[in-house]
Write a protein that holds these residues in place. Structure first.
Motif, PDB file in Angstrom:
ATOM      1  N   UNK A  18       0.795  -1.093  -0.064  1.00  0.00           N
ATOM      2  CA  UNK A  18      -0.036   0.034   0.000  1.00  0.00           C
ATOM      3  C   UNK A  18       0.875   1.059   0.004  1.00  0.00           C
ATOM      4  N   UNK A  19       1.893   1.318   1.042  1.00  0.00           N
ATOM      5  CA  UNK A  19       2.893   2.403   0.947  1.00  0.00           C
ATOM      6  C   UNK A  19       3.517   2.475  -0.407  1.00  0.00           C
ATOM      7  N   UNK A  24       4.254   5.749  -5.464  1.00  0.00           N
ATOM      8  CA  UNK A  24       4.194   6.047  -6.713  1.00  0.00           C
ATOM      9  C   UNK A  24       3.266   6.470  -7.276  1.00  0.00           C
ATOM     10  N   UNK A  25       1.986   6.727  -6.674  1.00  0.00           N
ATOM     11  CA  UNK A  25       0.861   7.194  -7.519  1.00  0.00           C
ATOM     12  C   UNK A  25       0.195   8.350  -6.729  1.00  0.00           C
ATOM     13  N   UNK A  36      10.666  11.457  -2.516  1.00  0.00           N
ATOM     14  CA  UNK A  36      10.443  10.291  -3.098  1.00  0.00           C
ATOM     15  C   UNK A  36      11.082   9.182  -2.791  1.00  0.00           C
ATOM     16  N   UNK A  37      12.415   9.658  -2.872  1.00  0.00           N
ATOM     17  CA  UNK A  37      13.536   8.612  -2.672  1.00  0.00           C
ATOM     18  C   UNK A  37      13.444   8.257  -0.881  1.00  0.00           C
ATOM     19  N   UNK A  38      13.159   9.042  -0.178  1.00  0.00           N
ATOM     20  CA  UNK A  38      12.909   8.707   1.223  1.00  0.00           C
ATOM     21  C   UNK A  38      12.030   7.559   1.282  1.00  0.00           C
TER      22      UNK A  38
END
Length: 128
Positions: A18-19, A24-25, A36-38
């Motif tokens: 889910x995470x 991603x979305x 986003x990398x974190x």
């Protein structure tokens, strides 16, 4: 014990999916690439340790004491490490100022992961 491990791993695995999908979305347009990398790192480490938990469920049949310690260390490592990284990113999205203590929680989670792997290694050494 191994039933508890499988249930815990299944739920944490489901939350990791889910995470990952949310990152991603849902987060793609809300945060920058560093955030986003974190988020991705949090998901990755959660998955790694879900797989470790699934291994523990099989290994728990042979050795329970140190494996049980490893189980708890991995679970709390996920909560502290991945959980704090999720909070870090989400707090920025909702413009919520986190207390400085959150920055200390992530390395504690990493230490718990390390100790969990150490307990697993000790369990293997003791199991002749």
């Amino acid at each position: 014990m191994n039933r508890q491990i499988v249930i815990t791993a299944s739920l944490l695995g489901m939350l990791a999916v889910i995470a990952g999908a949310f990152g991603a979305h849902g987060l793609k347009t809300l945060v920058n690439s560093d955030q986003l990398e974190v988020w991705h790192t949090a998901v990755q480490y959660q998955f790694y340790h879900v797989f470790a938990l699934l291994f523990l469920s099989v290994y728990a049949q042979r050795n329970t004491g140190l494996v049980k310690s490893s189980f708890y260390l991995f679970v709390f490592g996920i909560l502290f490490f991945s959980g704090s990284l999720y909070l870090f990113v989400l707090a920025d999205v909702i413009k919520w100022h986190l207390p400085a203590i959150i920055g200390v929680i992530t390395p504690v989670g990493g230490l718990l992961f390390i100790l969990g792997w150490l307990m697993l290694a000790l369990a293997a050494i003791r199991n002749k």
